[in-house]
Motif scaffolding. Structure first.
Motif, short mmCIF file in Angstrom:
data_model
loop_
_atom_site.label_atom_id
_atom_site.label_comp_id
_atom_site.label_asym_id
_atom_site.label_seq_id
_atom_site.Cartn_x
_atom_site.Cartn_y
_atom_site.Cartn_z
N ALA A 51 0.83 -1.21 0.00
CA ALA A 51 0.00 0.00 0.00
C ALA A 51 0.86 1.27 0.00
CB ALA A 51 -0.93 0.01 1.21
N PHE A 52 1.83 1.34 0.92
CA PHE A 52 2.65 2.57 1.00
C PHE A 52 3.50 2.73 -0.26
CE2 PHE A 52 2.41 1.51 5.73
CZ PHE A 52 1.34 2.36 5.96
N SER A 53 4.10 1.63 -0.71
CA SER A 53 4.98 1.73 -1.88
C SER A 53 4.20 2.18 -3.10
CB SER A 53 5.65 0.39 -2.18
OG SER A 53 6.57 0.10 -1.17
N THR A 54 3.06 1.56 -3.34
CA THR A 54 2.28 1.90 -4.53
C THR A 54 1.83 3.35 -4.47
OG1 THR A 54 1.45 -0.36 -4.49
CG2 THR A 54 0.32 1.17 -5.96
N LEU A 55 1.30 3.74 -3.32
CA LEU A 55 0.76 5.10 -3.19
C LEU A 55 1.83 6.16 -3.43
CD1 LEU A 55 -1.92 6.49 -2.38
CD2 LEU A 55 -1.02 6.61 -0.06
N PHE A 56 2.98 6.01 -2.76
CA PHE A 56 3.99 7.06 -2.88
C PHE A 56 4.78 6.99 -4.19
CE2 PHE A 56 3.22 7.09 1.75
CZ PHE A 56 2.81 8.41 1.86
N ASP A 57 4.84 5.81 -4.82
CA ASP A 57 5.46 5.73 -6.16
C ASP A 57 4.58 6.38 -7.20
OD1 ASP A 57 7.55 4.32 -5.21
OD2 ASP A 57 6.99 2.37 -6.08
N ARG A 58 3.30 6.09 -7.12
CA ARG A 58 2.40 6.54 -8.20
C ARG A 58 1.97 7.99 -8.02
NH1 ARG A 58 -1.03 2.79 -10.46
NH2 ARG A 58 -1.64 4.54 -11.76
N ILE A 59 1.90 8.47 -6.77
CA ILE A 59 1.47 9.86 -6.53
C ILE A 59 2.55 10.57 -5.71
CG2 ILE A 59 -0.46 11.34 -5.88
CD1 ILE A 59 -2.30 8.97 -5.77
N PRO A 60 3.66 10.91 -6.37
CA PRO A 60 4.80 11.46 -5.61
C PRO A 60 4.46 12.77 -4.91
CG PRO A 60 5.33 11.21 -7.97
CD PRO A 60 3.94 10.75 -7.80
N GLY A 61 3.49 13.52 -5.43
CA GLY A 61 3.19 14.82 -4.83
C GLY A 61 2.11 14.75 -3.76
N LEU A 62 1.79 13.56 -3.28
CA LEU A 62 0.70 13.41 -2.30
C LEU A 62 0.94 14.28 -1.07
CD1 LEU A 62 -1.84 11.38 -2.09
CD2 LEU A 62 -0.49 10.32 -0.28
N ARG A 63 -0.11 14.97 -0.60
CA ARG A 63 -0.02 15.74 0.66
C ARG A 63 -1.38 15.77 1.35
NH1 ARG A 63 0.28 19.47 -3.64
NH2 ARG A 63 -1.61 20.73 -3.70
N LEU A 64 -1.34 16.08 2.65
CA LEU A 64 -2.58 16.17 3.41
C LEU A 64 -3.35 17.41 2.97
CD1 LEU A 64 -1.32 15.37 7.05
CD2 LEU A 64 -2.41 13.81 5.41
N ALA A 65 -4.68 17.27 2.85
CA ALA A 65 -5.50 18.45 2.52
C ALA A 65 -6.03 19.09 3.79
CB ALA A 65 -6.64 18.03 1.59
N THR A 66 -5.86 18.42 4.92
CA THR A 66 -6.24 18.95 6.24
C THR A 66 -5.01 18.79 7.14
OG1 THR A 66 -8.49 18.09 5.93
CG2 THR A 66 -7.86 18.63 8.19
N PRO A 67 -4.62 19.80 7.90
CA PRO A 67 -3.44 19.64 8.75
C PRO A 67 -3.61 18.45 9.70
CG PRO A 67 -4.21 21.93 8.76
CD PRO A 67 -5.23 21.13 8.01
N ALA A 68 -2.51 17.73 9.96
CA ALA A 68 -2.57 16.49 10.74
C ALA A 68 -3.28 16.68 12.08
CB ALA A 68 -1.16 15.94 10.97
#
Ligand code: HEM
Ligand code: SF4
Lengths: 403, 73
Positions: A365-382
């Protein structure tokens, strides 16, 4: 006396009250919602010793078994198979399941999990940002994996997964009971169909349908085992995916280290995430059946014991800078197993049956997500994510992300 | 050094085969199998890790009384 449980203030660090407690030794009495007290264990060595001690019982039908939270569960889930039983019944049922959870079988399932995870990311990319990562990604992965593991036929996946999610997201006992009943009836029929199939057919249910002998395994046992796998493997894994993503995104240096890491370093990185997040917050709850002396204290027969995973996982005797997230902390001996000392999956005979499956799902899950969507970021602060409150199981109701 | 696994205690958690693949494996039933009962001293550290990780205390190692070059008994 500290009241238990206490909400976290950070999604991946234990509640401040527990940190305070942990500084004063390995065992502590804390107060529960009904005014009763329980031993809370924050020391790693003490936690392991107690969870491996046969004088502690996991039998939830005992009148002295601690009630950590007011019971909301629907009656259909009682008794809960495997996890709520002591030997010999526990061992008989657990061993029946061993082949389905073996490393070999988990490795065979990997390609399919890679494909499924890829499809979920395809859908997110096609719809475009923002996405809600719990519903779009974190929930469907374990849901699909458990359908497959149990041997739910492909054409029933949508029904089965809908009902499972309905069960997990039920607002009250009545809702959970209704969803639970629908799953029960479905599984009952599925077992009958497998019994009519020569050789039993696919999955855990196919293999075990033929072993119903009304002695070691009754039909009701098998239904309860199926429900236990659903309950044990679904919410835990999906919330670990969600909170794991939050933890990585909040530590850009560690996310960069993950991306740069060779594949053989990823299992230890997954274990470091499991250690940090300690998603269930608890490694196990038991009741003492005899007086037990430990670290200068005596746990009396009839007293409850709760081993904290978030705190034992931060025992300074075992972990240097325990509150620091470092995916390379375990680098070195033991190869892929070097990060496995944490108690996120418990310890002793009840240590998580699904742990190797969960590790594989998380890594993919983590590998696929971060490989395929390198610019992923939270839309709400943690700090503003809608987090679960009042219980021990950690999680977020929603995880809005963009890219 | 002699490695022993008590199959009646094994709960198939799988740590051993991940830690020392050349020494531990799993049978068709998912439970531990020792594939090399007298591995070389090089494996000692990893085997000790496996013994420590095993949640159901199914693994043990007996070491030779004499120095590590002594022939196994
Ligand atoms: C990140 C994911 C997971 C976490 C953190 C987790 C955590 C745990 C913990 C702490 C226990 C021990 C409870 C105790 O001793 O009282 C446990 C037991 C168990 N888990 Fe998991 N689990 C995860 C995933 C799974 C999966 C994927 C499955 C199956 C599909 C599963 C099935 C079980 C079962 C059947 C038990 C009972 C084992 C026994 O009593 O012998 N879990 N889990
Ligand atoms: S680590 Fe222990 S319980 Fe797990 S498979 Fe090996 S011997 Fe069995």
């Amino acid at each position: 006396m500290l009241s238990y449980p206490q909400d976290r203030t950070c999604p991946y660090q234990p509640s401040p009250g527990y940190r305070e407690l942990g500084r004063s030794g390995p065992l502590h009495k804390v107060r529960l919602w009904d005014g009763s007290t329980i031993w809370m264990v924050t020391g790693h060595a003490a936690g392991r010793r107690l969870l491996a001690d046969p004088r502690l019982s996991a039998d939830r039908s005992r009148p002295d078994f601690p009630v950590v939270l007011p019971r909301f569960e629907a009656p259909i889930f009682k008794p809960i198979a495997i996890i709520g039983f002591d030997p010999p019944v526990h061992d008989v049922h657990r061993r029946m399941l061993a082949p389905d959870f073996s490393l070999k079988h988990v490795r065979e399932m990997r390609d399919e999990v890679v494909e499924l995870t890829g499809r979920l990311v395809d859908d997110m990319l096609r719809k475009g940002p923002p996405a809600e990562l719990v519903e779009d990604f974190a929930l469907p992965i374990p849901s699909m994996v458990i359908s497959q593991l149990l041997g739910v036929p492909y054409e029933d996946h949508v029904f089965f997964e809908e009902k499972t999610v309905g069960l997990l997201q039920a607002k009250d006992a009545a809702g959970a009971e209704a969803a639970g009943q629908a799953l029960w009836d479905y599984l009952d029929e599925l077992i009958s169909a497998k019994e009519r199939t020569p050789g039993g057919g696919e999955g855990v249910l196919g293999r075990l349908a033929g072993r119903i002998d009304d002695r070691d395994l009754t039909r009701e046992d098998l239904l309860r085992i199926a429900l236990a796998l659903l309950i044990g493997g679904h919410d835990t894994t999906s919330q670990m995916i969600a909170l794991g993503v939050v933890t990585l995104l909040e530590h850009p240096d560690q996310l960069a280290a993950w991306r740069a890491a060779p594949p053989e370093a990823l299992p230890a990185a997954v274990d470091e995430l499991l250690r940090m997040v300690s998603v269930t917050d608890v490694s196990g709850v038991r009741v003492a059946t005899e007086d037990i002396e430990i670290d200068g204290e005596v746990v009396r027969a009839g007293e409850g014991v709760l081993v904290s995973s978030s705190m034992t996982n931060r025992d300074p005797e075992v972990y240097e800078d325990p509150y620091t997230f470092d995916i390379h902390r375990a680098a070195g001996r033991g190869g892929a197993a070097s990060g496995r000392q944490h108690l996120t999956f418990g310890f002793g005979i009840h240590q998580c049956l699904g742990q190797n499956l969960a590790r594989m799902e998380l890594e993919v899950a983590f590998s696929t997500l971060f490989d395929r969507i390198p610019g992923l970021r939270l839309a709400t602060p943690a700090g503003e994510l809608p987090a679960r409150s009042g219980g021990t199981m950690q999680g977020v109701h929603r995880l809005p992300v963009e890219w | 050094m002699r490695v022993h696994a008590d199959r009646s205690r094994c709960m198939a958690a799988g740590h051993c085969a991940v830690t020392v693949p050349g020494v531990f494996d799993h049978g068709e039933d998912g439970l531990v199998v020792v594939t090399d009962e007298k591995p070389g001293e090089d494996y000692l550290e990893e085997i000790e890790l496996a013994v420590d990780l095993c949640p159901s205390r199914a693994l043990s190692v007996t070491r030779d009384q004499h120095d590590s070059s002594a022939p196994p008994k």
